[in-house]
Write a protein that holds these residues in place. Structure first.
Motif, PDB file in Angstrom:
ATOM      1  N   GLY A 239       0.780  -1.219   0.000  1.00 51.01           N
ATOM      2  CA  GLY A 239       0.000   0.000   0.000  1.00 51.01           C
ATOM      3  C   GLY A 239       0.815   1.273   0.000  1.00 51.01           C
ATOM      4  O   GLY A 239       0.261   2.353   0.013  1.00 51.01           O
ATOM      5  N   THR A 240       2.142   1.174   0.011  1.00 51.27           N
ATOM      6  CA  THR A 240       2.957   2.390  -0.056  1.00 51.27           C
ATOM      7  C   THR A 240       3.053   2.827  -1.507  1.00 51.27           C
ATOM      8  O   THR A 240       2.756   2.063  -2.417  1.00 51.27           O
ATOM      9  CB  THR A 240       4.362   2.123   0.490  1.00 51.27           C
ATOM     10  N   SER A 241       3.469   4.079  -1.698  1.00 47.89           N
ATOM     11  CA  SER A 241       3.423   4.580  -3.069  1.00 47.89           C
ATOM     12  C   SER A 241       4.649   4.121  -3.839  1.00 47.89           C
ATOM     13  O   SER A 241       5.770   4.135  -3.339  1.00 47.89           O
ATOM     14  CB  SER A 241       3.352   6.100  -3.063  1.00 47.89           C
ATOM     15  N   LEU A 242       4.382   3.694  -5.063  1.00 47.30           N
ATOM     16  CA  LEU A 242       5.430   3.094  -5.881  1.00 47.30           C
ATOM     17  C   LEU A 242       6.322   4.148  -6.527  1.00 47.30           C
ATOM     18  O   LEU A 242       7.525   3.958  -6.655  1.00 47.30           O
ATOM     19  CB  LEU A 242       4.764   2.232  -6.949  1.00 47.30           C
ATOM     20  N   GLY A 243       5.711   5.295  -6.912  1.00 40.55           N
ATOM     21  CA  GLY A 243       6.484   6.299  -7.624  1.00 40.55           C
ATOM     22  C   GLY A 243       7.665   6.804  -6.816  1.00 40.55           C
ATOM     23  O   GLY A 243       8.799   6.850  -7.298  1.00 40.55           O
ATOM     24  N   GLU A 244       7.425   7.135  -5.547  1.00 43.85           N
ATOM     25  CA  GLU A 244       8.517   7.623  -4.705  1.00 43.85           C
ATOM     26  C   GLU A 244       9.551   6.534  -4.463  1.00 43.85           C
ATOM     27  O   GLU A 244      10.749   6.797  -4.408  1.00 43.85           O
ATOM     28  CB  GLU A 244       7.985   8.131  -3.367  1.00 43.85           C
ATOM     29  N   PHE A 245       9.073   5.303  -4.316  1.00 45.84           N
ATOM     30  CA  PHE A 245      10.003   4.190  -4.110  1.00 45.84           C
ATOM     31  C   PHE A 245      10.996   4.112  -5.260  1.00 45.84           C
ATOM     32  O   PHE A 245      12.215   4.037  -5.052  1.00 45.84           O
ATOM     33  CB  PHE A 245       9.206   2.881  -3.997  1.00 45.84           C
TER      34      PHE A 245
END
Lengths: 522, 101, 200
Positions: A106-112
């Motif tokens: 559920g964390t954001s992929l773009g920032e990752f």
């Protein structure tokens, strides 16, 4: 110096691979900003595409005769190109195996992806950095992004704790490194370029200060490659981090550490070669022994691979200490193979934990009946890490040990042989757990194993990464001649290594001996 | 006024930082100790820059970069600290023991 | 010794004593709030030392960034985590402190010996003085261009990352109880972890 003159002297084209990655990360950031959650379908592929383009740019630079850029602060010699390629490849595979993992949490992929790409930029610049300030900024770019990635699962206390430990230990080791670097700046009378420092140090006689600087610098470098006794963070951070991040740290970040160690120690400390070789011998022996023995007692797969990666770093150091042409080439060769076998192993572990929610070794019991693909992939990668012929890891280790034996490092090679036998034991234990259990001995999670599907978004790329790395692990061993040639060429064409080899008087070995170049069984 | 005075001062600050790093229980104080160590390095660099390299002052440039990176590191460190405080409700280093073998 | 040197020496001694005293306060004072303010004092004294070292630009940067940004950030962090907690006493804490103190004293002696015995290559060139700021600018855009550009990437990423980690995410209750989309690792914690949790 006017602008036109300056622009022609910068040779900025040599950092084209880094430039491409930076543009990619900005693109990922902007697309993610505009599209929100919908962007998850696009951003990973933008990232992978950018890294592929960067890999192309690296390949394109291979025969470039000009290697100095930015007035000497960056050198894009073949050695740095190989290390940058390893880092880019590891970042690429990491993105492929992380899509589903990050989305499921559920964390954001773009920032990752942005942070991961920044970490790769840091590692890439570090591989070619030729000047203290650049080294420091690149090292910190890599480290700070790694801390952020480690803490990325922010609701999970383990992830928080791993990030805090990593940050505190990492920041203090970089402060130590920096103190050593500041002493180098002073001892050399105000130089920051590595070659100029070496020249000025050779002209003056400053033994004690130089030794202190060496000790501090080694402390910083050994932290990055997690050599015992600077390894305490490794198991904790590996257990608490998101698994794809562990994959990147164990390959990309470690390769960058070895690049830094090679360039900095060889260039700046030729006066203390015996001393740093001695220290690294001790670190290598400790890493091999402790990493492989403590791995025996682990029950969690991530911790097992953490200790095994400590041991593997010990093996790689043999090539660095050998300080011959074959030694350096075997180091590059092993790191290249290690990339595939380790990332393949992590791809399997990620897939298993996505399907079952656990990474305990005992839970893998009887997996063979339910999921043959994971079983096969993980078995091949672990056996390759253990050094079983005819997989790639066997040839890598053989080459390293042979190079060490040639250089007269008998103790080191014997310890290496002995500990790799131990390592085979714990790798085989996992394989045995998966393969030879009877159906009634299956663990609970495997009994309730979900139906194998690849429909969920992101699983396809994980599958592709898994298959590619496993195939590479299997085939590179048999078809290793091009990689051998590549590694040897890069050592031969790198100016600072050539200088070092000429100084130590090692005869360049033109052809690989038949004993090592594997007879092609096909 | 000598170079050695400044270097000794920096060495003392560095050692105080190391002491704080190892003995502090409060995670915020550990971060402060790291800042002390980085400042000691900066003092070293500035002293070298003034006495050994007064024409090119590369040490000053280096110190500016160290300041930049230290600020970024402090921001990231405090963000991580906030995240861990939300989950564990403490900043005591002795309590951070979820990950042990 | 002429008047200028005397003034320099006296200001050096005052700044040095203030810096070491404040630094000791940072690591020894029982209250972390006092420690944070004393840290500000350390930064300001160091900036004074930079002035003695003919580096006015870096002295200003030190005050702006360290005191203005880092120290304020640390104070904010202390306010945000301001639960008054008394740490459980640890057995033999004094042994650890004594050993660490001994090691640090040893380290200081070692570094001190190095500093005093090393023949530093003093430069005879004329100091650049207050023109330093022009030279710093030139350096940034010539031989230190690569780290300068890389630092911009680093700062951008630190900004994004710090926001991502420190931002409070409001999750629906369903997400908190379900296994997926709860911002946690997919791997279950080991037994040891759950045992430690129930103890508290």
């Amino acid at each position: 110096m006017d602008v036109a003159n300056l622009a022609s002297q910068l040779n900025a084209g040599l950092i084209l691979p880094e430039g491409i990655v930076i543009i990619t990360l900005l693109l990922v950031l902007v697309v993610d900003l505009i599209q929100g959650r919908k962007a998850n379908r696009v951003t990973p592929y933008i990232g992978i595409g950018g890294l592929l383009a960067s890999l192309g740019a690296i390949a394109f630079q291979w025969d470039n005769p000009v290697s100095n850029a930015f007035l000497g602060s960056f050198s894009s010699d073949p050695l740095s190109l190989v290390f940058r390629a390893i880092i880019v490849l590891s970042a690429m595979v990491t993105i492929m195996i992380s899509i589903r993992y990050v989305e499921q949490s559920g964390t954001s992929l773009g920032e990752f992806i942005t942070i991961l790409l920044t970490a790769s930029v840091g590692g890439m610049v570090l591989s070619g950095a030729n000047e203290l300030v650049t080294i420091f900024v690149a090292l910190e770019t890599l480290s700070i992004s790694s801390y952020l990635l480690t803490g990325y699962m922010k609701r999970d206390p383990r992830s928080n704790e791993a990030a805090l430990k990593y940050l505190l230990i990492g920041a203090s080791s970089s402060a130590l490194f920096l103190y050593g670097v500041s002493l180098l700046y002073g001892l050399s009378g105000g130089q920051t370029e590595l070659v100029a420092i070496a020249t000025n140090l050779a002209a003056s006689d400053q033994s004690l200060g130089l030794v202190i600087a060496l000790v501090f610098v080694i402390a910083g470098v050994a932290f990055k490659i997690s050599a015992v006794p600077f390894h305490q963070w490794t198991p904790d951070v590996y257990e608490g981090s998101p698994t794809p991040v562990v994959a990147f740290l164990s390959v990309g970040s470690k390769a960058a550490g070895f690049a830094l160690a090679t360039r900095m120690l060889i260039t700046v400390f030729p006066l203390l070669t015996d001393e740093w070789h001695f220290v690294f011998t001790a670190l290598a022996i400790l890493s091999m022994v402790l990493g492989n023995i403590v791995a025996l007692a682990q029950t969690s797969m991530k911790r097992l691979l953490a200790y095994s990666s400590i041991g593997q770093a010990g093996f790689v150091m043999i090539g660095l200490i050998a300080a011959t042409e074959v030694g350096y080439a075997s180091m590059l060769f092993y790191l290249f193979i290690y990339l595939f076998m380790n990332l393949g192993g992590f791809a399997c572990i990620i897939l298993f934990s996505l399907r079952t929610g656990t990474d305990q070794i005992s839970e893998y019991a009887g997996l063979y009946q339910k999921d043959p693909l994971i079983t096969l992939g993980l078995s091949l990668c672990l056996l390759s890490l253990g050094g079983i012929p005819p997989l790639a890891g066997f040839f890598g280790k053989l080459y390293l040990f042979w190079a060490g034996w040639q250089a007269g490092l008998y103790t080191l090679v014997l310890v290496g042989l002995f500990t790799s036998v131990i390592s085979i034991y714990y790798y085989i234990r996992v394989v045995k757990m998966m393969v030879v259990k009877e159906p009634q001995e299956m663990s609970e999670v495997v009994k309730n194993y979900p139906k194998v599907t690849w429909d969920l978004p992101g699983l396809k790329s994980l599958q592709v990464a898994l298959v590619l790395t496993v195939v590479a692990t299997t085939l590179i061993g048999i078809l290793s001649n091009p990689v051998f040639t590549l590694a040897t060429d890069s050592v031969n064409n790198t100016p600072f290594l050539k200088l070092d080899l000429a100084r130590t008087g090692t005869q360049p070995v033109a052809v690989l001996p038949e004993a090592i170049a594997p007879a092609n069984p096909l | 006024m000598q170079l050695q005075y400044f270097l000794l001062l920096a060495a003392a600050l560095f050692c105080i930082g190391v002491y704080g790093l190892v003995t502090s229980r409060n995670a915020v104080r550990v971060l402060m100790s790291i800042e002390l160590m980085l400042n000691a390095v900066n003092l070293n660099l500035m002293a070298f820059s003034n006495y050994l390299d007064p024409a090119m002052i590369k040490g000053q440039i280096f110190a500016v970069f160290v300041i930049t990176v230290a600020a970024a590191e402090a921001a990231v460190g405090l963000a991580i600290l906030l995240a861990i405080y939300r989950n564990r409700d403490t900043v005591d280093m002795e309590q951070f023991n979820l990950l042990k073998w | 010794m002429n008047l200028a040197e005397g003034v320099q020496l006296v200001s050096f001694i005052i700044l040095a004593v203030a810096m070491i005293g404040a630094a000791l306060g940072v690591v020894l004072s029982p209250s972390v709030v006092y420690a944070a303010f004393l840290l500000g004092a350390v930064f300001i004294s160091i900036s004074g030392l930079y002035l003695l070292l003919n580096a006015s630009f870096v002295a200003a940067a030190q005050i702006l960034i360290y005191v203005g940004a880092v120290n304020v950030l640390i104070l904010f962090a202390i306010m945000l985590v301001n639960k008054r907690e008394d740490f459980q006493p640890v057995k033999f804490a004094w042994v650890r402190k004594a050993v660490t103190g001994g090691v640090c004293a040893g380290l200081f002696l070692l570094l001190g010996t190095t500093i005093i015995t090393t023949p530093w290559a003093f430069s005879t060139e004329t100091p650049i003085g207050d023109d330093a700021i022009y030279l710093i600018g030139e350096h940034f855009f010539s031989d230190f261009l690569l780290p300068f550009e890389l630092a911009s990437v680093l700062l951008l990423m630190a900004l994004i990352g710090a926001i991502v980690l420190a931002r409070r995410d409001f999750l629906p209750d369903a997400a908190l109880t379900s296994d997926i989309e709860n911002l946690k690792l997919p791997e279950r914690p080991r037994e040891l972890v759950s045992a430690a949790k129930t103890e508290q």
